[in-house]
Design a protein around this motif. Sequence first.
Motif, mmCIF file in Angstrom:
data_model
loop_
_atom_site.group_PDB
_atom_site.id
_atom_site.type_symbol
_atom_site.label_atom_id
_atom_site.label_comp_id
_atom_site.label_asym_id
_atom_site.label_seq_id
_atom_site.Cartn_x
_atom_site.Cartn_y
_atom_site.Cartn_z
ATOM 1 N N VAL A 110 -16.243 -1.001 -14.099
ATOM 2 C CA VAL A 110 -14.931 -0.784 -13.476
ATOM 3 C C VAL A 110 -14.448 -2.063 -12.813
ATOM 4 N N ARG A 111 -13.126 -2.229 -12.808
ATOM 5 C CA ARG A 111 -12.536 -3.416 -12.176
ATOM 6 C C ARG A 111 -12.697 -3.328 -10.661
ATOM 7 N N ALA A 112 -13.412 -4.306 -10.102
ATOM 8 C CA ALA A 112 -13.704 -4.287 -8.669
ATOM 9 C C ALA A 112 -12.439 -4.427 -7.828
ATOM 10 N N ASP A 113 -11.507 -5.294 -8.279
ATOM 11 C CA ASP A 113 -10.274 -5.492 -7.490
ATOM 12 C C ASP A 113 -9.442 -4.210 -7.433
ATOM 13 N N MET A 114 -9.527 -3.412 -8.517
ATOM 14 C CA MET A 114 -8.791 -2.140 -8.531
ATOM 15 C C MET A 114 -9.371 -1.171 -7.502
ATOM 16 N N LEU A 115 -10.705 -1.170 -7.384
ATOM 17 C CA LEU A 115 -11.356 -0.278 -6.423
ATOM 18 C C LEU A 115 -10.908 -0.624 -5.004
ATOM 19 N N VAL A 116 -10.850 -1.935 -4.738
ATOM 20 C CA VAL A 116 -10.421 -2.384 -3.412
ATOM 21 C C VAL A 116 -8.979 -1.942 -3.164
ATOM 22 N N ARG A 117 -8.115 -2.158 -4.146
ATOM 23 C CA ARG A 117 -6.706 -1.763 -3.985
ATOM 24 C C ARG A 117 -6.578 -0.262 -3.738
ATOM 25 N N ASP A 118 -7.334 0.529 -4.517
ATOM 26 C CA ASP A 118 -7.288 1.998 -4.361
ATOM 27 C C ASP A 118 -7.677 2.408 -2.942
ATOM 28 N N ALA A 119 -8.811 1.843 -2.480
ATOM 29 C CA ALA A 119 -9.322 2.247 -1.161
ATOM 30 C C ALA A 119 -8.358 1.818 -0.057
ATOM 31 N N VAL A 120 -7.845 0.574 -0.147
ATOM 32 C CA VAL A 120 -6.952 0.073 0.901
ATOM 33 C C VAL A 120 -5.649 0.877 0.913
ATOM 34 N N GLN A 121 -5.143 1.161 -0.285
ATOM 35 C CA GLN A 121 -3.898 1.925 -0.363
ATOM 36 C C GLN A 121 -4.066 3.319 0.248
ATOM 37 N N ALA A 122 -5.179 3.978 -0.111
ATOM 38 C CA ALA A 122 -5.412 5.333 0.397
ATOM 39 C C ALA A 122 -5.521 5.329 1.919
ATOM 40 N N MET A 123 -6.255 4.349 2.460
ATOM 41 C CA MET A 123 -6.449 4.321 3.914
ATOM 42 C C MET A 123 -5.162 3.903 4.635
ATOM 43 N N SER A 124 -4.378 2.973 4.026
ATOM 44 C CA SER A 124 -3.131 2.519 4.663
ATOM 45 C C SER A 124 -2.183 3.688 4.869
ATOM 46 N N GLY A 125 -2.190 4.594 3.913
ATOM 47 C CA GLY A 125 -1.312 5.755 4.006
ATOM 48 C C GLY A 125 -1.680 6.674 5.151
ATOM 49 N N MET A 126 -2.872 6.492 5.689
ATOM 50 C CA MET A 126 -3.323 7.408 6.742
ATOM 51 C C MET A 126 -3.191 6.843 8.155
ATOM 52 N N VAL A 127 -2.765 5.572 8.256
ATOM 53 C CA VAL A 127 -2.649 4.987 9.607
ATOM 54 C C VAL A 127 -1.251 4.443 9.874
ATOM 55 N N GLN A 128 -0.901 4.399 11.139
ATOM 56 C CA GLN A 128 0.373 3.814 11.569
ATOM 57 C C GLN A 128 0.143 2.321 11.821
ATOM 58 N N ASP A 129 1.226 1.533 11.727
ATOM 59 C CA ASP A 129 1.117 0.080 11.942
ATOM 60 C C ASP A 129 0.538 -0.277 13.313
ATOM 61 N N GLU A 130 0.898 0.538 14.316
ATOM 62 C CA GLU A 130 0.402 0.195 15.661
ATOM 63 C C GLU A 130 -1.082 0.534 15.832
ATOM 64 N N GLU A 131 -1.610 1.322 14.882
ATOM 65 C CA GLU A 131 -3.030 1.686 14.965
ATOM 66 C C GLU A 131 -3.892 0.660 14.229
ATOM 67 N N ALA A 132 -3.452 0.274 13.034
ATOM 68 C CA ALA A 132 -4.238 -0.685 12.251
ATOM 69 C C ALA A 132 -3.380 -1.354 11.186
ATOM 70 N N VAL A 133 -3.733 -2.587 10.881
ATOM 71 C CA VAL A 133 -3.059 -3.321 9.810
ATOM 72 C C VAL A 133 -4.117 -3.708 8.787
ATOM 73 N N LEU A 134 -3.956 -3.174 7.574
ATOM 74 C CA LEU A 134 -4.953 -3.412 6.527
ATOM 75 C C LEU A 134 -4.437 -4.448 5.542
ATOM 76 N N ARG A 135 -5.286 -5.420 5.215
ATOM 77 C CA ARG A 135 -4.868 -6.445 4.252
ATOM 78 C C ARG A 135 -5.960 -6.649 3.204
ATOM 79 N N ILE A 136 -5.516 -7.046 2.004
ATOM 80 C CA ILE A 136 -6.491 -7.406 0.968
ATOM 81 C C ILE A 136 -6.548 -8.921 0.934
ATOM 82 N N GLY A 137 -7.742 -9.470 1.037
ATOM 83 C CA GLY A 137 -7.899 -10.923 0.957
ATOM 84 C C GLY A 137 -8.154 -11.304 -0.486
#
Length: 266
Positions: A110-137
Amino acid sequence: LPGRIFEVAASPMPGGGAVAVLHDITRIEQMERTQREFVANVSHELRTPLTSITGYVETLLDHEDSLSPQAREFLSTIHKNATRMNRLTEDLLVMARVESSEQELHPAAVRADMLVRDAVQAMSGMVQDEEAVLRIGEATDCEVYADQDAVVQVLSNLIENAIKYGKPRPEEPSRVLVSVKAEIEGVEFRVQDFGQGIASEHQSRIFERFYRVDKARSRESGGTGLGLAIARHVVETQGGTIRVESELGTGSTFIFTLPRASSGAI
Ligand code: ADP
């Protein structure tokens, strides 16, 4: 001997040769299996009554207007604790499942970068900006040989911890940086936060079941102390390793590696 499990301890002898000692660990294995099954059964049995308690309390809280302030307060406390117990039984079930290898893993390339994108996207949808800012390096396009759902589960778990424990100051959002790159020894995933960090004496212990640096804080944020133990199990059963690099006051980076697709598929 048929039906028995042995652990072999071999030590080299001076002048050549070796002595091998066989320990019969059949009984220990059986006891551990019984214990795992017991935990899984109890957790499973607790699920139904807990769902019922939570459901009724939620219904009562939906009719807040008809409640006295004291009743409202007590019901909120019941709700908070029932939710906590729900999380604990769910985590215990997952733990028992992964430890008994009951959770079937389906490794594939499986494409590793896709897994990272999936996980970050899913978690970003669950938090507000003032709670956390998620970035992919850095997210190198490389393939890992692993079970897709299991890797996303581990990543989500580490990101959730980084959100919970990664606030530089209580009023500031957690900044979380997730990256992945191919290394000689495998594909390396990193989840970094810039929070309070973990003192060195705790670093090797946080992967143990129920180990929490600050019990009160973990409890308050809904922690059970099982997340990292589950993550370690999932990574190690897929031929990987997991570790933490952390400094007090600077932040923590959780790093796990998994086999690259080319080596895993051979
Ligand atoms: P919990 O459910 O308590 O979060 P985990 O197994 O996920 O359980 O983590 C165990 C403990 O490790 C936590 O209680 C916390 O003390 C510590 N920990 C985990 N992740 C971090 C992090 N990113 N920063 C600081 N401490 C952490």
